[in-house]
Design an enzyme around this catalytic site. Structure first.
Site, PDB file in Angstrom:
ATOM      1  N   ALA A 193       0.843  -1.195   0.000  1.00 52.25           N
ATOM      2  CA  ALA A 193       0.000   0.000   0.000  1.00 52.25           C
ATOM      3  C   ALA A 193       0.877   1.244   0.000  1.00 52.25           C
ATOM      4  CB  ALA A 193      -0.924   0.000   1.216  1.00 52.25           C
ATOM      5  N   SER A 226       2.230  -2.424   4.305  1.00 52.06           N
ATOM      6  CA  SER A 226       2.405  -0.991   4.114  1.00 52.06           C
ATOM      7  C   SER A 226       3.724  -0.716   3.413  1.00 52.06           C
ATOM      8  CB  SER A 226       2.412  -0.270   5.461  1.00 52.06           C
ATOM      9  OG  SER A 226       3.618  -0.527   6.155  1.00 52.06           O
ATOM     10  N   ASP A 227       3.780   0.420   2.697  1.00 55.64           N
ATOM     11  CA  ASP A 227       5.087   0.936   2.335  1.00 55.64           C
ATOM     12  C   ASP A 227       5.794   1.300   3.638  1.00 55.64           C
ATOM     13  OD1 ASP A 227       7.286   1.887   0.972  1.00 55.64           O
ATOM     14  OD2 ASP A 227       6.126   3.060  -0.454  1.00 55.64           O
ATOM     15  N   TRP A 228       7.105   1.449   3.571  1.00 56.53           N
ATOM     16  CA  TRP A 228       7.889   1.636   4.797  1.00 56.53           C
ATOM     17  C   TRP A 228       7.530   2.975   5.455  1.00 56.53           C
ATOM     18  CZ3 TRP A 228       8.046  -2.764   3.078  1.00 56.53           C
ATOM     19  CH2 TRP A 228       8.917  -3.762   3.512  1.00 56.53           C
TER      20      TRP A 228
END
Length: 859
Positions: A193, A226-228
């Protein structure tokens, strides 16, 4: 969902709520925690998509550097993309990586997008088809792919806070289509995401997209991470379809999520659903061993059992080394295949073209190779796609190997606006004498914490270095391999710098963040350098004292930015990329141009290599112009005026302006070609390999002359996708922008082609065409037949609907069958919230939209 009816229920039932939640946040920057009681091994992730970097963001072991995404998609060949996926899986096996964070399937909406080099195309079908083949190649070899970034994540400016405003129709027909193809069709095992919001709702919380569409309508059973540092709120993300928060060990879930379940804000069944998807990912990648119960196979199927005995590691051994002969051949061949010849007058290419019957070849003739990108070829872009390759080749090296004494090499003009870390070969550790730096870490009271050798000239502090607390200061020490004279000296990283030469302080500087992104300390840190006259073999020390930054206060200066207390983003503010800048000052631009003119005049044939750098094509920053940086355009014009024949190689993955196009004989788009890039370019220039690639993005003729241009959100942080479904070439075809410089699909290669009969041989579920193509050139070549569909309804734009390629011998005719994808013959009816078939229209058969060969009506 309840775990009671699911095959993973026996495992989940053994876990307490706290244990379940613990599994749903990373343990470190790139790993997940295991749980021995249920047979769950720790899982390892690595950035992609142009190499499997491993668990270190900066440095780490040497790994293969692949050609960038536009060179993969530029082949318009599923077999190439599938081979790349398989090779990346081998790289993952060699390093013990379960999940590769790629491919990037966002679109080239505006040519200003800084991260487009990681993405395949402006076209959703070409992107989705390439990504699907990549996923198959990777996952068939047991490594999970991760599609990113879901969704409408086409620019970098204020990416953590911006809100992509996109219609449901455009979302469904355009921006979700590549995800649908690679997730639903190819079965990608994970998706990432994005940072941005979509229509006012964060991507990590967007239940409409994550739950209703991806997991619901598509029936996708993979894991959504999630993206970081992208997770902004606890309850909303847990309920919005997110399964995993990255990285760890801290984040907005953990104790906060446990408390939310206790309060009743999040159902424990929801937590169980997230754990189920995590266990399925582990199972598919060989990370789940249950002592007698094997719940899912690595092929994605459920079922099966084992005897509970020892199970072999999921990672294969004996994988090719990144600098092996196998890798060299593969990477060179793949890079060359995706390069695009957009102009070739007078048979200027290949350079030895006379040997194959081309006009004006240069057999035995002198060649002047010119440009900074010729001697420092840009083989990769910036940001998280960077890797640490075993070597990088240059065009100068590649052509010298093939042309020998016929070649003269001349450096070009400066191409950078920002200082860069020193070449490790220019600096040496004063203690060991090895290339690189001596790094000394200091506590707040000045006490030395550690002193160590660093093989490179940049390092990352606070992110994945294993330190419980970051140091208060670092000292970078090096002995320069310089002759007496001017050197560009400076530092990269935020804080207070003190520079000394041979023990004497010579300069201080204070570098501060701009305040737009807490992650800029890693991806785009402030930098400083100045020219100084230094003695030969100068000893340099650069001390950086870190200064505390209140990111919440800094971001609060923009009233449109609203951060929840638990926002994961705020923890990135303590990360700092630090580097030493040291390089010979070199000649002036005017001196470089004059030398290039003289060399071109003497040789007759000039090859000028121009392009962008990782400053321009990078994560966390967008471009402001398509013009080449520095005085590169002037360099091309003046060389072209001096030479009899001029070839330009564009060492960039995304469109650039070409005000000199009419002045030169040939132009080759070489992309960011990976560690074998210099040799791949040289092979193409000399005719050893043919550039059969086709453009994956339309090239505008001028700044602003595209259907979508702006990448900066408005004061309310909204970026309006006003081009709707007419993205890229679709908008140009609809007349929404001036005539482009080059259309999508354009590419000449070294062949020439006649198109014969075009037959419509089927229409259900979508049209199938048979197209006869004849190779009329003097060499074997490859043709890519492209089919576009233009619906009768004016509101529905033209779209690429199918393509196929064929290798054809000289003088031979081949019948190419192009089967169109049914999804390009539908439209989203927002009024009723469902898909509807498109009516009549026209099929266009082309070598690229600038070279149409036939039209077929669909009644």
């Amino acid at each position: 969902m309840s775990t009671g009816n699911h095959p993973y229920a026996p495992l989940i039932s053994q876990l307490s709520l706290e244990e379940k939640v613990r599994l749903l946040t990373g343990e470190t920057a790139f790993t997940l925690p295991g749980n021995e009681a249920i047979g769950l091994a720790p899982l390892a992730f690595s950035d992609g998509p142009t190499g499997v970097r491993g668990l270190k963001f900066v440095g780490g072991e040497a790994v293969a550097l692949f050609p960038n995404a536009t060179l993969i998609s530029g082949s318009w060949d599923d077999e190439v993309a599938e081979e790349v996926g398989h090779m990346l899986s081998e790289e993952a096996h060699r390093q013990g990586i379960h999940v590769v964070l790629g491919p990037t399937v966002n679109l080239h909406r505006s040519p200003l997008g800084g991260r487009l080099f990681e993405a395949y195309s402006e076209d959703p079908y070409l992107t989705g088809r390439t990504a699907s083949a990549y996923v198959r190649g990777m996952q068939d070899n047991g490594t999970a792919a991760c599609l990113k970034h879901l969704v409408a994540n086409e620019s970098e400016t204020l990416r953590n806070f911006m809100d992509s405003r996109v219609s449901e129709t455009a979302l469904r027909e355009v921006y979700l289509l590549p995800f649908e193809m690679a997730a639903h069709d190819a079965g990608a095992w994970s998706i990432m995401a994005a940072y941005n919001d979509i229509n006012g709702v964060s991507a990590t919380e967007n239940g409409h997209i994550n739950e209703e569409i991806v997991k619901g309508e598509w029936g996708w059973d993979g894991l959504l991470m999630s993206d970081w540092f992208a997770t902004k709120r606890t309850v909303e993300s847990a309920n919005g379809g997110l399964d995993l928060v990255m990285p760890g060990p801290d984040g907005p879930w953990g104790e906060r999520l446990v408390a939310a379940v206790r309060r009743g804000d999040v159902s424990e069944d929801t937590v169980d659903e997230h754990v189920t998807r995590l266990l399925r990912l582990a199972d598919r990648t060989g990370g789940l061993r249950t002592g007698g119960l094997r719940v899912g196979g690595t092929d994605g199927t459920d079922g099966g059992a084992n005897d509970g005995g020892p199970v072999a590691s999921p990672f294969k051994t004996g994988m090719p080394a990144p600098d092996s002969a196998i890798r060299r051949e593969q990477l060179r061949r793949i890079a060359a295949r995706g390069m695009v010849l957009v102009k070739n007058d007078r048979g200027a290419l290949p350079l030895d073209g006379a040997a194959t019957g081309a006009v004006g070849g240069t057999v035995g003739g002198a060649v002047a190779l010119v440009g900074r990108h010729a001697v420092a070829t840009q083989d990769m872009g910036g940001g998280s796609a960077q890797v640490n390759p075993p070597y990088q080749s240059t065009v100068a090296e590649g052509l010298a190997e093939r042309l020998g004494e016929r070649l003269t090499v001349v450096d070009g003009v400066d191409v950078r606006n920002r200082p860069v870390p020193a070449n490790p070969a220019f600096v040496a550790d004063p203690v060991t004498g090895e290339p690189g730096l001596r790094v000394t870490y200091l506590a707040a009271d000045g006490t030395e914490l550690e002193s160590a050798h660093e093989a490179g000239s940049a390092l990352l502090i606070g992110f994945d270095d294993g330190r419980a607390e970051p140091p208060a200061a670092v000292v970078l020490s090096a002995v320069l391999a310089n002759d007496a004279g001017p050197v560009r000296l400076g530092g990269i990283g935020a804080g207070r710098w003190t520079f000394a030469v041979d023990g004497d302080d010579v300069a201080t500087a204070r570098l501060a963040f701009s305040g737009s992104d807490p992650g800029e300390g890693v991806l785009r840190p402030p930098a400083y350098a100045e020219h100084r006259d230094l003695p030969a073999g100068a000893s340099v020390t650069a001390k950086l004292e870190f200064e505390p930054v209140d990111w919440r206060e800094m971001l609060g200066r923009n009233p449109a930015i609203k951060l929840a207390e638990e926002s994961h983003l705020l923890s990135t503010g303590s990360f700092n990329l630090v580097g030493l800048v040291a390089e010979p000052a070199g000649r002036t631009d005017e001196e470089a141009i004059a030398a290039a003119e003289a060399a071109a005049r003497a040789a007759g044939t000039a090859v000028v290599v121009v392009g962008l750098t990782e400053e321009d094509e990078t994560e966390a920053s967008d471009k402001r112009t398509l013009a080449l940086p520095g005085r590169q355009d002037e360099l091309v014009r003046r060389v072209a005026a001096a030479a009899e024949r001029t070839v330009v190689v564009v060492n960039a993955a995304t469109p650039v302006l070409m005000p000199w196009l009419a002045d030169v004989d040939a132009v080759l788009i070489a992309g960011l070609p990976g560690q074998e890039g210099g040799h791949a370019i040289a092979a193409v220039l000399t005719g050893e390999a043919e550039p059969t690639g086709r453009l994956v993005t339309t090239y505008p003729a001028a700044d602003g002359a595209s259907p979508a241009w702006d990448v900066a959100p408005d004061a309310a942080l909204r970026l309006h996708y006003t081009d709707g479904t007419a993205v890229g070439y679709r908008g140009w075809h609809a007349g929404n922008a001036p005539e482009p410089l080059f259309w999508l699909g354009h590419g000449l290669g070294y062949g020439s082609w006649e198109y014969g009969e075009v037959r419509l041989v089927g229409t259900n579920p979508a049209p199938t065409l048979e197209v006869e193509v004849t190779n009329t050139s003097s060499r074997p070549s490859r043709e890519t037949v492209q089919v576009y569909f233009t619906p009768t309804e004016p509101s529905d734009p033209m779209r690429l609907a199918g393509y196929a390629g064929a290798d054809v011998a000289t003088g031979e005719t081949a019948t190419v069958t192009v089967t169109c994808d049914p999804r390009l013959f539908r439209r989203w009816d927002d009024a009723v919230g469902s898909w509807a078939p498109l009516g009549a229209g026209e099929l266009t058969v082309a070598r690229g939209l600038g070279d149409v060969r036939a039209r077929v009506s669909l009644p």
